[in-house]
Design a protein around this motif. Structure first.
Motif, PDB file in Angstrom:
ATOM      1  N   LYS A 198     -21.816 -61.305  58.474  1.00 39.85           N
ATOM      2  CA  LYS A 198     -22.663 -60.216  57.975  1.00 39.85           C
ATOM      3  C   LYS A 198     -23.603 -60.638  56.838  1.00 39.85           C
ATOM      4  CE  LYS A 198     -22.510 -55.391  56.457  1.00 39.85           C
ATOM      5  NZ  LYS A 198     -21.622 -54.253  56.098  1.00 39.85           N
ATOM      6  N   PRO A 199     -23.155 -61.447  55.852  1.00 39.12           N
ATOM      7  CA  PRO A 199     -24.077 -61.827  54.755  1.00 39.12           C
ATOM      8  C   PRO A 199     -25.329 -62.563  55.218  1.00 39.12           C
ATOM      9  CG  PRO A 199     -21.798 -62.372  54.205  1.00 39.12           C
ATOM     10  CD  PRO A 199     -21.818 -62.001  55.650  1.00 39.12           C
ATOM     11  N   TYR A 200     -25.243 -63.206  56.384  1.00 41.82           N
ATOM     12  CA  TYR A 200     -26.373 -64.008  56.860  1.00 41.82           C
ATOM     13  C   TYR A 200     -27.213 -63.281  57.908  1.00 41.82           C
ATOM     14  CZ  TYR A 200     -22.687 -66.971  55.060  1.00 41.82           C
ATOM     15  OH  TYR A 200     -21.674 -67.478  54.289  1.00 41.82           O
ATOM     16  N   ARG A 201     -26.696 -62.159  58.389  1.00 44.77           N
ATOM     17  CA  ARG A 201     -27.384 -61.430  59.447  1.00 44.77           C
ATOM     18  C   ARG A 201     -28.748 -60.922  58.989  1.00 44.77           C
ATOM     19  NH1 ARG A 201     -26.599 -59.353  64.315  1.00 44.77           N
ATOM     20  NH2 ARG A 201     -27.516 -57.340  64.851  1.00 44.77           N
ATOM     21  N   VAL A 202     -28.825 -60.458  57.751  1.00 48.63           N
ATOM     22  CA  VAL A 202     -30.090 -59.909  57.253  1.00 48.63           C
ATOM     23  C   VAL A 202     -31.150 -61.010  57.136  1.00 48.63           C
ATOM     24  CG1 VAL A 202     -29.464 -60.146  54.790  1.00 48.63           C
ATOM     25  CG2 VAL A 202     -31.104 -58.403  55.495  1.00 48.63           C
ATOM     26  N   LEU A 203     -30.724 -62.228  56.774  1.00 48.89           N
ATOM     27  CA  LEU A 203     -31.656 -63.355  56.724  1.00 48.89           C
ATOM     28  C   LEU A 203     -32.126 -63.710  58.129  1.00 48.89           C
ATOM     29  CD1 LEU A 203     -29.968 -65.820  54.183  1.00 48.89           C
ATOM     30  CD2 LEU A 203     -32.009 -64.428  53.810  1.00 48.89           C
ATOM     31  N   TYR A 204     -31.186 -63.745  59.049  1.00 44.39           N
ATOM     32  CA  TYR A 204     -31.482 -64.066  60.441  1.00 44.39           C
ATOM     33  C   TYR A 204     -32.492 -63.074  61.024  1.00 44.39           C
ATOM     34  CZ  TYR A 204     -30.629 -64.424  65.485  1.00 44.39           C
ATOM     35  OH  TYR A 204     -30.773 -64.543  66.838  1.00 44.39           O
ATOM     36  N   LYS A 205     -32.288 -61.795  60.768  1.00 46.37           N
ATOM     37  CA  LYS A 205     -33.171 -60.763  61.324  1.00 46.37           C
ATOM     38  C   LYS A 205     -34.558 -60.826  60.698  1.00 46.37           C
ATOM     39  CE  LYS A 205     -31.745 -56.764  62.657  1.00 46.37           C
ATOM     40  NZ  LYS A 205     -31.219 -55.383  62.708  1.00 46.37           N
ATOM     41  N   SER A 206     -34.621 -61.046  59.384  1.00 47.74           N
ATOM     42  CA  SER A 206     -35.940 -61.086  58.737  1.00 47.74           C
ATOM     43  C   SER A 206     -36.732 -62.312  59.182  1.00 47.74           C
ATOM     44  CB  SER A 206     -35.794 -61.067  57.208  1.00 47.74           C
ATOM     45  OG  SER A 206     -35.125 -62.221  56.738  1.00 47.74           O
ATOM     46  N   ILE A 207     -36.044 -63.430  59.402  1.00 47.02           N
ATOM     47  CA  ILE A 207     -36.715 -64.621  59.911  1.00 47.02           C
ATOM     48  C   ILE A 207     -37.159 -64.400  61.358  1.00 47.02           C
ATOM     49  CG2 ILE A 207     -36.357 -67.044  60.573  1.00 47.02           C
ATOM     50  CD1 ILE A 207     -34.658 -67.383  58.100  1.00 47.02           C
ATOM     51  N   GLY A 208     -36.420 -63.540  62.077  1.00 48.61           N
ATOM     52  CA  GLY A 208     -36.761 -63.239  63.468  1.00 48.61           C
ATOM     53  C   GLY A 208     -38.147 -62.637  63.603  1.00 48.61           C
ATOM     54  N   ASN A 209     -38.558 -61.822  62.639  1.00 41.12           N
ATOM     55  CA  ASN A 209     -39.909 -61.237  62.677  1.00 41.12           C
ATOM     56  C   ASN A 209     -40.981 -62.328  62.598  1.00 41.12           C
ATOM     57  OD1 ASN A 209     -38.875 -58.606  62.760  1.00 41.12           O
ATOM     58  ND2 ASN A 209     -38.706 -58.506  60.539  1.00 41.12           N
ATOM     59  N   ILE A 210     -40.706 -63.336  61.782  1.00 44.51           N
ATOM     60  CA  ILE A 210     -41.636 -64.463  61.661  1.00 44.51           C
ATOM     61  C   ILE A 210     -41.670 -65.257  62.964  1.00 44.51           C
ATOM     62  CG2 ILE A 210     -42.079 -66.633  60.420  1.00 44.51           C
ATOM     63  CD1 ILE A 210     -40.666 -65.303  57.980  1.00 44.51           C
ATOM     64  N   ARG A 211     -40.492 -65.468  63.538  1.00 44.79           N
ATOM     65  CA  ARG A 211     -40.393 -66.213  64.799  1.00 44.79           C
ATOM     66  C   ARG A 211     -41.180 -65.525  65.918  1.00 44.79           C
ATOM     67  NH1 ARG A 211     -40.768 -70.537  67.595  1.00 44.79           N
ATOM     68  NH2 ARG A 211     -39.655 -70.474  69.587  1.00 44.79           N
ATOM     69  N   ASP A 212     -41.112 -64.199  65.980  1.00 44.91           N
ATOM     70  CA  ASP A 212     -41.855 -63.449  67.005  1.00 44.91           C
ATOM     71  C   ASP A 212     -43.359 -63.713  66.903  1.00 44.91           C
ATOM     72  OD1 ASP A 212     -39.484 -62.422  67.900  1.00 44.91           O
ATOM     73  OD2 ASP A 212     -39.770 -60.425  67.064  1.00 44.91           O
ATOM     74  N   ALA A 213     -43.859 -63.745  65.677  1.00 45.75           N
ATOM     75  CA  ALA A 213     -45.296 -63.999  65.476  1.00 45.75           C
ATOM     76  C   ALA A 213     -45.655 -65.430  65.868  1.00 45.75           C
ATOM     77  CB  ALA A 213     -45.684 -63.727  64.028  1.00 45.75           C
ATOM     78  N   HIS A 214     -44.772 -66.380  65.545  1.00 48.02           N
ATOM     79  CA  HIS A 214     -45.002 -67.774  65.952  1.00 48.02           C
ATOM     80  C   HIS A 214     -45.103 -67.873  67.478  1.00 48.02           C
ATOM     81  CE1 HIS A 214     -43.124 -69.634  62.054  1.00 48.02           C
ATOM     82  NE2 HIS A 214     -44.426 -69.477  61.946  1.00 48.02           N
ATOM     83  N   ILE A 215     -44.192 -67.191  68.166  1.00 44.59           N
ATOM     84  CA  ILE A 215     -44.183 -67.194  69.632  1.00 44.59           C
ATOM     85  C   ILE A 215     -45.493 -66.650  70.179  1.00 44.59           C
ATOM     86  CG2 ILE A 215     -43.169 -66.036  71.653  1.00 44.59           C
ATOM     87  CD1 ILE A 215     -40.439 -66.261  70.195  1.00 44.59           C
ATOM     88  N   ALA A 216     -45.929 -65.520  69.622  1.00 42.37           N
ATOM     89  CA  ALA A 216     -47.157 -64.865  70.102  1.00 42.37           C
ATOM     90  C   ALA A 216     -48.382 -65.753  69.897  1.00 42.37           C
ATOM     91  CB  ALA A 216     -47.338 -63.527  69.397  1.00 42.37           C
ATOM     92  N   ILE A 217     -48.493 -66.388  68.737  1.00 44.74           N
ATOM     93  CA  ILE A 217     -49.639 -67.256  68.447  1.00 44.74           C
ATOM     94  C   ILE A 217     -49.686 -68.417  69.431  1.00 44.74           C
ATOM     95  CG2 ILE A 217     -50.576 -68.919  66.775  1.00 44.74           C
ATOM     96  CD1 ILE A 217     -49.549 -67.034  64.547  1.00 44.74           C
TER      97      ILE A 217
END
Length: 269
Positions: free
Chosen positions: A62-81
């Motif tokens: 659980k302590p790392y889930r919030v980091l994982y999810k917030s980084i996921g938003n960045i990853r989505d943009a990388h994928i799209a670009i």
């Protein structure tokens, strides 16, 4: 179990190395590798949870889930670009406008990630050793085929109407299945797992490429000021995702037939 502990230790070292790089900047490879590492770690502890439910890995992670999810938003943009840059027939003006919008999103999401990481008590990922779980090697090895068989049943199950959400769930289960097989890479007998992993790779690739297009379409439609630039992109990725999903269905069937063949061969030995 020493071979599984070797995997766990190496995995956590790799995850923390990538996380340190992400703390410096949202570089694409580091973001991707951190998220893949966390998926592998979750799969490992999902497996251990199935053996010993009292372990409660969900709470441990659980302590790392919030980091994982917030980084996921960045990853989505990388994928799209990356995807948009690979498309043919997209006007340069539109491509640049979309890239600027997504780069702006990355900066905003990275600032959120920085704020979240400052508020977290832990700056590195820590998880219990295999030995500390109290699960014996014998128990791990006896449960491995049972847990994989249960996952495989879910992967192979298809409903009459398969929505995008259902396909995404199937993709997650397939990844988990693959990661559990990988967790035994330092263990005796892993060569047999490798032959199965080869059967999985193309199916994973197709479902991954399909999901990239779903993410890209959703992300572009949510960005303000891009209406006049995205019509052709959306049309193109929607056409591609249908083709990819069609191919994925074929390879899922091949994977199912391969497993039936293996089961028949095992029964005749």
């Amino acid at each position: 179990m020493n071979c599984l502990e070797k995997y766990r230790s190496k995995l956590i070292r790799d995850i923390n190395r990538e996380l340190r790089l992400v703390y410096v900047e949202p570089e694409e490879d580091a973001v991707h590798d951190f998220r893949v590492g966390m998926k592998r770690l979750r799969a490992l502890f999902y497996f251990l949870d199935c053996i010993e439910p009292g372990l409660d890995s969900k709470k441990l992670l659980k302590p790392y889930r919030v980091l994982y999810k917030s980084i996921g938003n960045i990853r989505d943009a990388h994928i799209a670009i990356k995807l948009i840059q690979s498309l043919e027939g997209i006007e340069t003006v539109s491509s640049r406008a979309i890239s600027r919008s997504l780069q702006s999103k990355i900066k905003q999401d990275y600032r959120r990630f920085e704020n979240i990481s400052r508020s977290c008590a832990q700056v590195s990922v820590r998880m219990p050793t295999i030995k500390s779980t109290g699960i014996s090697e014998r128990t791990i090895l006896s449960h491995k085929p049972i847990i994989l068989s249960q996952l495989l049943e879910q992967i192979q199950h298809s409903e009459e109407i398969m929505t995008a959400k259902r396909w995404h769930q199937k993709r997650i289960l397939l990844k988990r299945y693959h990661h559990i097989l990988d967790a035994f890479q330092f263990c005796p007998g892993h060569n047999q797992d490798e032959s199965e992993i080869k059967q999985i790779r193309m199916l994973e690739q197709l479902l991954g490429d399909w999901h990239d297009r779903v993410i890209t379409a959703e992300l572009l439609q949510s960005r303000p000021g891009l209406d006049k630039h995205i019509d052709k992109v959306i049309t193109t990725v929607n056409a591609q995702d249908r083709l990819l999903l069609g191919s994925a269905k074929i390879y899922l069937r091949k994977f199912e037939l391969w497993h039936r063949k293996q089961q028949k061969q095992g029964a005749t030995r």
